[in-house]
Design a protein around this motif. Sequence first.
Motif, PDB file in Angstrom:
ATOM      1  N   VAL A 152       0.826  -1.205   0.000  1.00 19.32           N
ATOM      2  CA  VAL A 152       0.000   0.000   0.000  1.00 19.32           C
ATOM      3  C   VAL A 152       0.864   1.260   0.000  1.00 19.32           C
ATOM      4  CG1 VAL A 152      -1.755   1.310   1.261  1.00 19.32           C
ATOM      5  CG2 VAL A 152      -1.891  -1.183   1.176  1.00 19.32           C
ATOM      6  N   VAL A 153       1.897   1.296   0.855  1.00 20.95           N
ATOM      7  CA  VAL A 153       2.742   2.497   0.954  1.00 20.95           C
ATOM      8  C   VAL A 153       3.509   2.721  -0.342  1.00 20.95           C
ATOM      9  CG1 VAL A 153       4.664   3.564   2.177  1.00 20.95           C
ATOM     10  CG2 VAL A 153       2.922   2.311   3.454  1.00 20.95           C
ATOM     11  N   ALA A 154       4.152   1.663  -0.855  1.00 23.82           N
ATOM     12  CA  ALA A 154       4.824   1.668  -2.160  1.00 23.82           C
ATOM     13  C   ALA A 154       6.061   2.559  -2.221  1.00 23.82           C
ATOM     14  CB  ALA A 154       3.845   2.055  -3.276  1.00 23.82           C
ATOM     15  N   VAL A 155       5.962   3.814  -1.802  1.00 21.09           N
ATOM     16  CA  VAL A 155       7.070   4.770  -1.934  1.00 21.09           C
ATOM     17  C   VAL A 155       7.618   5.113  -0.551  1.00 21.09           C
ATOM     18  CG1 VAL A 155       7.755   7.046  -2.766  1.00 21.09           C
ATOM     19  CG2 VAL A 155       6.041   5.728  -4.023  1.00 21.09           C
ATOM     20  N   PHE A 206      -0.875  14.377  -1.904  1.00 24.12           N
ATOM     21  CA  PHE A 206       0.123  13.556  -2.591  1.00 24.12           C
ATOM     22  C   PHE A 206       0.044  12.111  -2.113  1.00 24.12           C
ATOM     23  CE2 PHE A 206       4.518  11.854  -2.640  1.00 24.12           C
ATOM     24  CZ  PHE A 206       4.744  11.870  -4.009  1.00 24.12           C
ATOM     25  N   ARG A 207      -0.224  11.918  -0.829  1.00 25.32           N
ATOM     26  CA  ARG A 207      -0.340  10.572  -0.248  1.00 25.32           C
ATOM     27  C   ARG A 207      -1.772  10.037  -0.316  1.00 25.32           C
ATOM     28  NH1 ARG A 207       3.665   6.897   0.358  1.00 25.32           N
ATOM     29  NH2 ARG A 207       5.622   8.028   0.621  1.00 25.32           N
ATOM     30  N   LYS A 208      -2.616  10.637  -1.136  1.00 19.00           N
ATOM     31  CA  LYS A 208      -3.996  10.217  -1.357  1.00 19.00           C
ATOM     32  C   LYS A 208      -4.862  10.330  -0.109  1.00 19.00           C
ATOM     33  CE  LYS A 208      -3.076   7.094  -5.236  1.00 19.00           C
ATOM     34  NZ  LYS A 208      -3.276   5.736  -5.790  1.00 19.00           N
ATOM     35  N   MET A 209      -4.491  11.203   0.813  1.00 22.51           N
ATOM     36  CA  MET A 209      -5.342  11.480   1.971  1.00 22.51           C
ATOM     37  C   MET A 209      -6.196  12.703   1.631  1.00 22.51           C
ATOM     38  SD  MET A 209      -2.864  10.687   5.261  1.00 22.51           S
ATOM     39  CE  MET A 209      -1.371  11.476   4.671  1.00 22.51           C
ATOM     40  N   TYR A 210      -7.168  12.503   0.756  1.00 18.29           N
ATOM     41  CA  TYR A 210      -7.915  13.612   0.197  1.00 18.29           C
ATOM     42  C   TYR A 210      -8.813  14.300   1.232  1.00 18.29           C
ATOM     43  CZ  TYR A 210      -6.417  11.178  -4.022  1.00 18.29           C
ATOM     44  OH  TYR A 210      -5.663  10.575  -4.982  1.00 18.29           O
ATOM     45  N   VAL A 211      -9.458  13.520   2.074  1.00 17.25           N
ATOM     46  CA  VAL A 211     -10.342  14.117   3.083  1.00 17.25           C
ATOM     47  C   VAL A 211      -9.527  14.948   4.072  1.00 17.25           C
ATOM     48  CG1 VAL A 211     -11.933  13.623   4.968  1.00 17.25           C
ATOM     49  CG2 VAL A 211     -12.035  12.262   2.864  1.00 17.25           C
ATOM     50  N   GLN A 212      -8.433  14.366   4.562  1.00 19.27           N
ATOM     51  CA  GLN A 212      -7.591  15.091   5.517  1.00 19.27           C
ATOM     52  C   GLN A 212      -6.991  16.341   4.884  1.00 19.27           C
ATOM     53  OE1 GLN A 212      -7.527  11.908   4.708  1.00 19.27           O
ATOM     54  NE2 GLN A 212      -7.173  10.571   6.460  1.00 19.27           N
ATOM     55  N   ARG A 214      -2.494  -0.257  -5.994  1.00 18.29           N
ATOM     56  CA  ARG A 214      -3.229   0.766  -6.729  1.00 18.29           C
ATOM     57  C   ARG A 214      -4.023   1.665  -5.794  1.00 18.29           C
ATOM     58  NH1 ARG A 214      -5.734  -2.451 -11.999  1.00 18.29           N
ATOM     59  NH2 ARG A 214      -3.751  -2.815 -13.062  1.00 18.29           N
ATOM     60  N   GLN A 215      -4.584   1.064  -4.740  1.00 15.66           N
ATOM     61  CA  GLN A 215      -5.337   1.847  -3.775  1.00 15.66           C
ATOM     62  C   GLN A 215      -4.414   2.774  -2.978  1.00 15.66           C
ATOM     63  OE1 GLN A 215      -8.948   1.769  -3.010  1.00 15.66           O
ATOM     64  NE2 GLN A 215      -8.674   1.144  -5.139  1.00 15.66           N
ATOM     65  N   GLY A 216      -3.182   2.305  -2.755  1.00 18.77           N
ATOM     66  CA  GLY A 216      -2.212   3.110  -2.012  1.00 18.77           C
ATOM     67  C   GLY A 216      -1.301   3.888  -2.942  1.00 18.77           C
ATOM     68  N   GLY A 217      -0.016   3.926  -2.607  1.00 13.66           N
ATOM     69  CA  GLY A 217       0.933   4.663  -3.422  1.00 13.66           C
ATOM     70  C   GLY A 217       0.737   6.166  -3.293  1.00 13.66           C
ATOM     71  N   VAL A 218       1.083   6.891  -4.340  1.00  7.83           N
ATOM     72  CA  VAL A 218       0.984   8.348  -4.319  1.00  7.83           C
ATOM     73  C   VAL A 218       0.262   8.847  -5.569  1.00  7.83           C
ATOM     74  CG1 VAL A 218       3.094   8.619  -2.942  1.00  7.83           C
ATOM     75  CG2 VAL A 218       3.245   8.599  -5.444  1.00  7.83           C
ATOM     76  N   ASN A 219      -0.202  10.096  -5.488  1.00  5.88           N
ATOM     77  CA  ASN A 219      -0.863  10.747  -6.629  1.00  5.88           C
ATOM     78  C   ASN A 219      -0.197  12.097  -6.858  1.00  5.88           C
ATOM     79  OD1 ASN A 219      -2.487  11.888  -8.559  1.00  5.88           O
ATOM     80  ND2 ASN A 219      -4.406  11.580  -7.453  1.00  5.88           N
ATOM     81  N   PRO A 220       0.773  12.175  -7.779  1.00  3.76           N
ATOM     82  CA  PRO A 220       1.496  13.430  -7.991  1.00  3.76           C
ATOM     83  C   PRO A 220       0.642  14.544  -8.599  1.00  3.76           C
ATOM     84  CG  PRO A 220       2.124  11.806  -9.643  1.00  3.76           C
ATOM     85  CD  PRO A 220       1.262  11.088  -8.651  1.00  3.76           C
ATOM     86  N   TRP A 221      -0.518  14.186  -9.165  1.00  2.00           N
ATOM     87  CA  TRP A 221      -1.383  15.200  -9.773  1.00  2.00           C
ATOM     88  C   TRP A 221      -2.286  15.887  -8.760  1.00  2.00           C
ATOM     89  CZ3 TRP A 221      -0.119  16.708 -14.434  1.00  2.00           C
ATOM     90  CH2 TRP A 221       0.523  15.813 -15.278  1.00  2.00           C
TER      91      TRP A 221
END
Length: 328
Positions: free
Chosen positions: A138-141, A172-178, A305-312
Amino acid sequence: MFLYENEICPVCSREFERGDDIVTCPECGTPHHRECYKDYGGCKNRSLHGTDFVYKRGEGVSAPKVEKSFKYSPFLTELPLGEEKKDEYYKPENAESIENSETGEKPEALEQAVSEAAEPQENQDEIDGVKTEDVVSVVAVNTFKFLPKFKRNKLFNWNWSAFFFGSYYLFFRKMYVQGAVFMALDYVISLVVSAAFMSAGVAYAKVFVNVKTPNDYLEAWNTFSADPEFKNYMIATAIILVSTIVLHIICAMLADSLYRKKVFNIIRIVDEKIKMGESFSLIGPMMSMETNMSQKDMRKIFLSRQGGVNPWAPLFAMIITNFLLRML
């Protein structure tokens, strides 16, 4: 597609195959066959722990292929026929000297030491009941930075990236709500301060509305500094600056614990869906193209896929922030 395709187990030097039982080191993320991990007594690359070393998927950090040696080892149940050289031994630190080397028999203390070395430590395989290999997926990076923090499970840590980038790091860490919560707090504070010192903001806008060159800006600043609203404007600016710094400090202290909760929730939700009988082709539509894979391998890919990061995500958040600030 296979998560560890073309990767090699550093203990047995065999390529991982689909369906293999694979575990990863909680310190550096190096994958091993579970049996190899047990037999070796831990990670093959443990001598590199404490350094900047971290296993990177796709770069193939593994040991070169080594021909099998028939020197005596406690992990061999018996010596091969014809082997006569018994002057080199593997000896655990807590084992007694080998007294019956002529017959190949091992003293009781040595057998106990071998048994303890062959069993992986619980905190290396799991963190609060969650498999470390799932956390790594999940963490990936930068897994080597998070695994020790996840083990300590402290509410407050310090994350420099979260301090400097604030809510953008959370996105970036996909914690969108936080991330949205911290961004909203920053926006609300700026909105309240602007409303409280509106007259100062209006006075500032009147003076600087036609500024185009550095000389114009300097002249406008000198004019505005003599305005009675100048003091209120500086107070408002200071309040916004201090509140922003405070929010970044809070974000830096809570980011790791918030991320730990998110990672563990992802794993829990996926396992709950599996227990309910859902297949990964239903959990994620894109997985339907990989029906030739086992559910175990698909589960690992889905976790990554659920984890990792989202640079966008930080870029989109920055665009939204600038839009909201222009509305103030």
